[in-house]
Design a protein around this motif. Structure first.
Motif, PDB file in Angstrom:
ATOM      1  N   THR A   1       2.507   1.485  -3.615  1.00  0.00           N
ATOM      2  CA  THR A   1       1.651   2.022  -4.567  1.00  0.00           C
ATOM      3  C   THR A   1       0.937   3.196  -4.229  1.00  0.00           C
ATOM      4  O   THR A   1       0.240   3.821  -5.250  1.00  0.00           O
ATOM      5  CB  THR A   1       0.538   0.852  -4.734  1.00  0.00           C
ATOM      6  N   GLY A   2       1.033   3.543  -3.125  1.00  0.00           N
ATOM      7  CA  GLY A   2       0.341   4.951  -2.641  1.00  0.00           C
ATOM      8  C   GLY A   2      -1.143   4.545  -2.408  1.00  0.00           C
ATOM      9  O   GLY A   2      -1.964   5.760  -2.525  1.00  0.00           O
ATOM     10  N   THR A   3      -1.793   3.617  -2.269  1.00  0.00           N
ATOM     11  CA  THR A   3      -3.051   3.147  -2.055  1.00  0.00           C
ATOM     12  C   THR A   3      -3.448   3.472  -0.484  1.00  0.00           C
ATOM     13  O   THR A   3      -2.545   3.351   0.451  1.00  0.00           O
ATOM     14  CB  THR A   3      -3.492   1.577  -2.075  1.00  0.00           C
ATOM     15  N   ARG A   4      -4.344   4.094  -0.264  1.00  0.00           N
ATOM     16  CA  ARG A   4      -4.937   4.740   0.985  1.00  0.00           C
ATOM     17  C   ARG A   4      -6.281   3.999   1.332  1.00  0.00           C
ATOM     18  O   ARG A   4      -7.003   3.615   0.554  1.00  0.00           O
ATOM     19  CB  ARG A   4      -5.307   6.202   1.076  1.00  0.00           C
TER      20      ARG A   4
ATOM     21  N   MET B   1       0.900  -1.180  -0.102  1.00  0.00           N
ATOM     22  CA  MET B   1       0.230  -0.255   0.175  1.00  0.00           C
ATOM     23  C   MET B   1       0.749   1.312   0.073  1.00  0.00           C
ATOM     24  O   MET B   1       0.504   2.210  -0.610  1.00  0.00           O
ATOM     25  CB  MET B   1      -0.950  -0.133   1.203  1.00  0.00           C
ATOM     26  N   ARG B   2       2.047   1.239   0.714  1.00  0.00           N
ATOM     27  CA  ARG B   2       2.727   2.506   0.942  1.00  0.00           C
ATOM     28  C   ARG B   2       3.474   2.626  -0.392  1.00  0.00           C
ATOM     29  O   ARG B   2       3.690   3.857  -1.018  1.00  0.00           O
ATOM     30  CB  ARG B   2       3.697   2.374   1.744  1.00  0.00           C
TER      31      ARG B   2
ATOM     32  N   THR C   1      -5.621  -5.824   2.672  1.00  0.00           N
ATOM     33  CA  THR C   1      -5.000  -5.155   3.704  1.00  0.00           C
ATOM     34  C   THR C   1      -6.086  -5.177   5.022  1.00  0.00           C
ATOM     35  O   THR C   1      -5.779  -5.638   6.118  1.00  0.00           O
ATOM     36  CB  THR C   1      -4.391  -3.829   3.684  1.00  0.00           C
TER      37      THR C   1
ATOM     38  N   TYR D   1      -4.814 -10.156  -9.624  1.00  0.00           N
ATOM     39  CA  TYR D   1      -5.076  -8.806 -10.025  1.00  0.00           C
ATOM     40  C   TYR D   1      -4.311  -8.426 -11.313  1.00  0.00           C
ATOM     41  O   TYR D   1      -4.722  -7.526 -12.273  1.00  0.00           O
ATOM     42  CB  TYR D   1      -5.180  -8.029  -9.212  1.00  0.00           C
TER      43      TYR D   1
ATOM     44  N   LEU E   1      -6.496  -3.866  -3.341  1.00  0.00           N
ATOM     45  CA  LEU E   1      -5.243  -4.049  -2.309  1.00  0.00           C
ATOM     46  C   LEU E   1      -5.506  -3.639  -0.836  1.00  0.00           C
ATOM     47  O   LEU E   1      -5.193  -3.977   0.095  1.00  0.00           O
ATOM     48  CB  LEU E   1      -4.219  -2.967  -2.746  1.00  0.00           C
ATOM     49  N   ALA E   2      -6.563  -2.345  -0.837  1.00  0.00           N
ATOM     50  CA  ALA E   2      -7.073  -1.819   0.348  1.00  0.00           C
ATOM     51  C   ALA E   2      -7.719  -2.900   1.204  1.00  0.00           C
ATOM     52  O   ALA E   2      -7.681  -2.873   2.370  1.00  0.00           O
ATOM     53  CB  ALA E   2      -7.530  -0.584   0.318  1.00  0.00           C
TER      54      ALA E   2
ATOM     55  N   ALA F   1     -10.500  -0.293  -3.009  1.00  0.00           N
ATOM     56  CA  ALA F   1      -9.423  -0.897  -3.890  1.00  0.00           C
ATOM     57  C   ALA F   1      -9.156  -2.293  -3.325  1.00  0.00           C
ATOM     58  O   ALA F   1      -9.281  -2.597  -2.187  1.00  0.00           O
ATOM     59  CB  ALA F   1      -8.242  -0.062  -3.887  1.00  0.00           C
TER      60      ALA F   1
END
Length: 301
Positions: A56-59, A53-54, A185, A233, A181-182, A179
């Motif tokens: 890829t900038g996913t929040r 997440m960090r 997580t 994915y 990935l989020a 998302a």
């Protein structure tokens, strides 16, 4: 190599890893308490997802109370419930039996959607449900007890599949789009939180732990859980949804092949019939679904 061919390769590898969880669960259950193994899996996978997440900038999205309740229910069913039931069931039944049942996940999900969400089924979907049901019944008829064909063990595996199907259906009830990935997580973090207290109650520090079970748990966390997510994915982004759905049929095939190669199991005729029924159900549902979508596009145009 074309993008589509690369996508096929990613999807195939992802489903092979999914199939390998059956063998890994068998090895884990032989040397670790079930909730200890479940918590350890999530504890290993969570830092990996946070790192992704960090990078890829996913929040994490802002969610209301209703969505958080649904996410907790999803984690309880699809994360903790699925993993613990799979590991427990694998101690009573064969990996080949489990492969047939696990392979029916897309069909079970569709069947529950018909009952719970009251979706109107197509004839092709009903046929797929019947075929998958025949596949599961073909092994259930042989499940008369013992290590290789246990009715109780198969029931636990099927309960795990229902938990995973409920996970899929609960995800449809979320008001906020999350998302992938989020979501993975969040599920991993909640799964760790929900399994931690039961794991501590098992007092694993007082037991003799098998190193093979530890390594199998590490494998489960890093490859099927984290790498499997990335591969699926990445592959799904390069092909159509119906093409991706076809690759889910590789999971039970992978599980059976690994059961023979790694665990030395013998595959019976009833198991082969069961696998064939499940593969036909998945393939038929995907192909007919694609044909229906193509026909709809033609009508619109």
């Amino acid at each position: 190599m074309s993008d589509r061919l690369l996508g096929y390769m990613y999807l195939a590898l992802a489903m092979i890893l999914v199939g390998s969880t059956v063998v890994a669960s068998k090895m884990i259950g032989d040397g670790l308490p079930v909730f200890t193994a479940t918590a350890l899996r999530f504890a290993i996978a969570l830092p990996c997802f946070l790192f992704l997440m960090r990078v890829t900038g996913t929040r994490l999205p802002r969610l209301d109370r209703r969505d958080w309740v649904l996410l907790i229910l999803q984690a309880g069913a699809g994360s903790v419930g699925y993993t613990s039931l799979l590991i427990t069931g694998m101690q009573m039944t064969s990996a080949a039996d489990a492969a047939v049942i696990i392979g029916s996940l897309p069909i079970v999900s569709a069947a529950i959607a018909i009952v719970v969400l009251r979706e109107r089924p197509q004839a092709s979907l009903l046929l797929a449900v019947l075929l998958a049901g025949a596949g599961v019944l073909s092994i259930a008829a042989k499940a008369g007890g013992g290590d290789q064909h246990s009715l109780t063990g198969n029931a636990l595996i099927f309960a795990a599949i229902i938990c995973e199907a409920l996970f899929i259906l609960l995800n449809k009830r979320l008001k906020t789009a999350i998302a992938p990935l989020a979501l993975s997580t969040i599920m991993t973090g909640l799964g760790l939180a929900l399994s931690l207290i039961p794991a501590l109650l098992e007092m694993p520090w007082t037991l003799t732990i098998d190193s093979h079970a530890i390594w199998a748990t590490v494998y489960y966390a890093l490859l099927p859980t984290v790498a499997g997510f990335l591969l699926w994915y990445a592959g799904a982004a390069k092909v159509s949804g119906s093409e991706a759905a076809l690759f889910t049929a590789l999971a039970p095939v992978s599980a059976v092949m690994l059961a023979v190669l790694v665990l030395g199991e013998l595959v019976s005729s009833s198991q082969l019939i069961g696998i064939a029924c499940v593969l036909l159900a998945i393939g038929g549902m995907a192909v007919l679904g694609k044909r229906g979508a193509d026909n709809a596009k033609e009508k619109i145009s």
